[in-house]
Motif scaffolding. Sequence first.
Motif, PDB file in Angstrom:
ATOM      1  N   ASP A 202     -22.177  11.171  13.719  1.00 54.51           N
ATOM      2  CA  ASP A 202     -22.335  12.488  14.351  1.00 54.51           C
ATOM      3  C   ASP A 202     -23.468  12.383  15.377  1.00 54.51           C
ATOM      4  N   PRO A 203     -23.235  12.696  16.657  1.00 56.87           N
ATOM      5  CA  PRO A 203     -22.063  13.397  17.202  1.00 56.87           C
ATOM      6  C   PRO A 203     -21.083  12.507  17.953  1.00 56.87           C
ATOM      7  N   THR A 204     -21.294  11.185  17.976  1.00 57.86           N
ATOM      8  CA  THR A 204     -20.481  10.324  18.843  1.00 57.86           C
ATOM      9  C   THR A 204     -19.054  10.155  18.351  1.00 57.86           C
ATOM     10  N   VAL A 221     -23.181  11.522   9.263  1.00 57.28           N
ATOM     11  CA  VAL A 221     -21.755  11.299   9.488  1.00 57.28           C
ATOM     12  C   VAL A 221     -20.965  12.585   9.233  1.00 57.28           C
ATOM     13  N   VAL A 222     -19.752  12.602   9.826  1.00 60.01           N
ATOM     14  CA  VAL A 222     -18.801  13.696   9.632  1.00 60.01           C
ATOM     15  C   VAL A 222     -17.421  13.073   9.454  1.00 60.01           C
ATOM     16  N   PRO A 223     -16.431  13.837   8.998  1.00 63.01           N
ATOM     17  CA  PRO A 223     -15.075  13.291   8.872  1.00 63.01           C
ATOM     18  C   PRO A 223     -14.454  13.038  10.248  1.00 63.01           C
ATOM     19  N   ALA A 240     -20.003  22.432   9.014  1.00 65.23           N
ATOM     20  CA  ALA A 240     -21.136  22.914   8.222  1.00 65.23           C
ATOM     21  C   ALA A 240     -20.993  22.536   6.760  1.00 65.23           C
ATOM     22  N   LYS A 241     -19.770  22.463   6.263  1.00 60.84           N
ATOM     23  CA  LYS A 241     -19.560  22.103   4.860  1.00 60.84           C
ATOM     24  C   LYS A 241     -19.414  20.602   4.656  1.00 60.84           C
ATOM     25  N   ALA A 242     -18.999  19.887   5.690  1.00 61.12           N
ATOM     26  CA  ALA A 242     -18.614  18.486   5.507  1.00 61.12           C
ATOM     27  C   ALA A 242     -19.666  17.484   5.953  1.00 61.12           C
ATOM     28  N   VAL A 243     -20.803  17.914   6.512  1.00 61.10           N
ATOM     29  CA  VAL A 243     -21.808  16.967   6.992  1.00 61.10           C
ATOM     30  C   VAL A 243     -22.350  16.132   5.835  1.00 61.10           C
ATOM     31  N   VAL A 244     -22.568  14.848   6.109  1.00 56.97           N
ATOM     32  CA  VAL A 244     -22.906  13.882   5.060  1.00 56.97           C
ATOM     33  C   VAL A 244     -24.015  12.961   5.543  1.00 56.97           C
TER      34      VAL A 244
END
Length: 353
Positions: A202-204, A221-223, A240-244
């Motif tokens: 995230d964000p690339t 990271v994000v999905p 907002a729910k999936a950020v890791v």
Amino acid sequence: MGEHGNGDPQSDAVIRAGDGKSSGHAIDNPGLPPHRPRLADVDEKAAKRAERQVSALFLISIIGTVMFFVGYFVVGVTAGDLEMLRLQNTLLGLGVAFAMLGIGLGVVQWARALMPDHEVIEDRKPLRKEEERAEAAATVNEIVDETQIKRRPLLRNTLIGAALLAPLPAVLVLRDLDRSEDFGVERMRHTIWEEGVRLVRDPTGTPIRAADLTVGSVVHVVPETLREISGHGERLAAKAKAVVLLIRMQPDELAPATGERENWTHEGIIACSKVCTHVGCPVALYERHTHHLLCPCHQSTFDAAQQFKVIFGPAGRPLPQLPITVDDEGFLVARSDFTEPVGPTYWERGYTS
């Protein structure tokens, strides 16, 4: 000390003010100052002018509420239309300001110019008899009469209108926090993570190979499927729910996992939700040597080496862990969604550690 006395209270004369009668005090209670009537008390034209001023302020409150409604319902905002967004925000902000300011200033001017301003001293006494209760009711009625709300219908009607409309912007704003029909705790139980979804930076949006991560690395990271969501608002809500947070440490530094968690890591690489389980702040501060994650809002501290358990602070449960593995090309992917809700802990979730 001559005629000024020697300082002895038993022998010095006490200078007293009043009518010459002894009251036991050095200075008698002068009582309340004489009441000075205001212009509106003696001039009905001035009273009418004050009434119109108060009503005008209540009308300003009503206009402010209408302005809010125009911005809320009439001004349409589409993605990327900054001009309309600024116009809407201006109408919403000014509308709420005028609605609250108008009714507040109106009540102040009403009390200052029209309500009785004479001071009264009245001893309190317990209400024990029926006639005393009746006397209290009569006092309340007298207060209502003193407000002049019965004999000044313009003032009364504008106050009622402003009071009824002023709370509506707050109701609409609270309602607009989430318009979806499935609002509730269940929405936080699931994210867009699912089996086989790659972890991307995230964000690339760059996929991550396990071999490229060094010990001590921390990656946000994000999905990968996040970019497939077209709507800007929907994409932000899903993110907002999936950020890791993705962390790599030596495999032997990880506490032994049991049960289904045995296969949730890969060669010392472990992933968790960034959303603090206290009030939802982003957890992003990592201390490599202790493997501690710190939430900057209220200092909740989690141990990444022990399945992100809470070791300090107000958080009520560990950070949810995302099960991960690698695909055939060596890229990190999710094994499944989180197995528990992300975000703050609410009693409705029935979470047990």
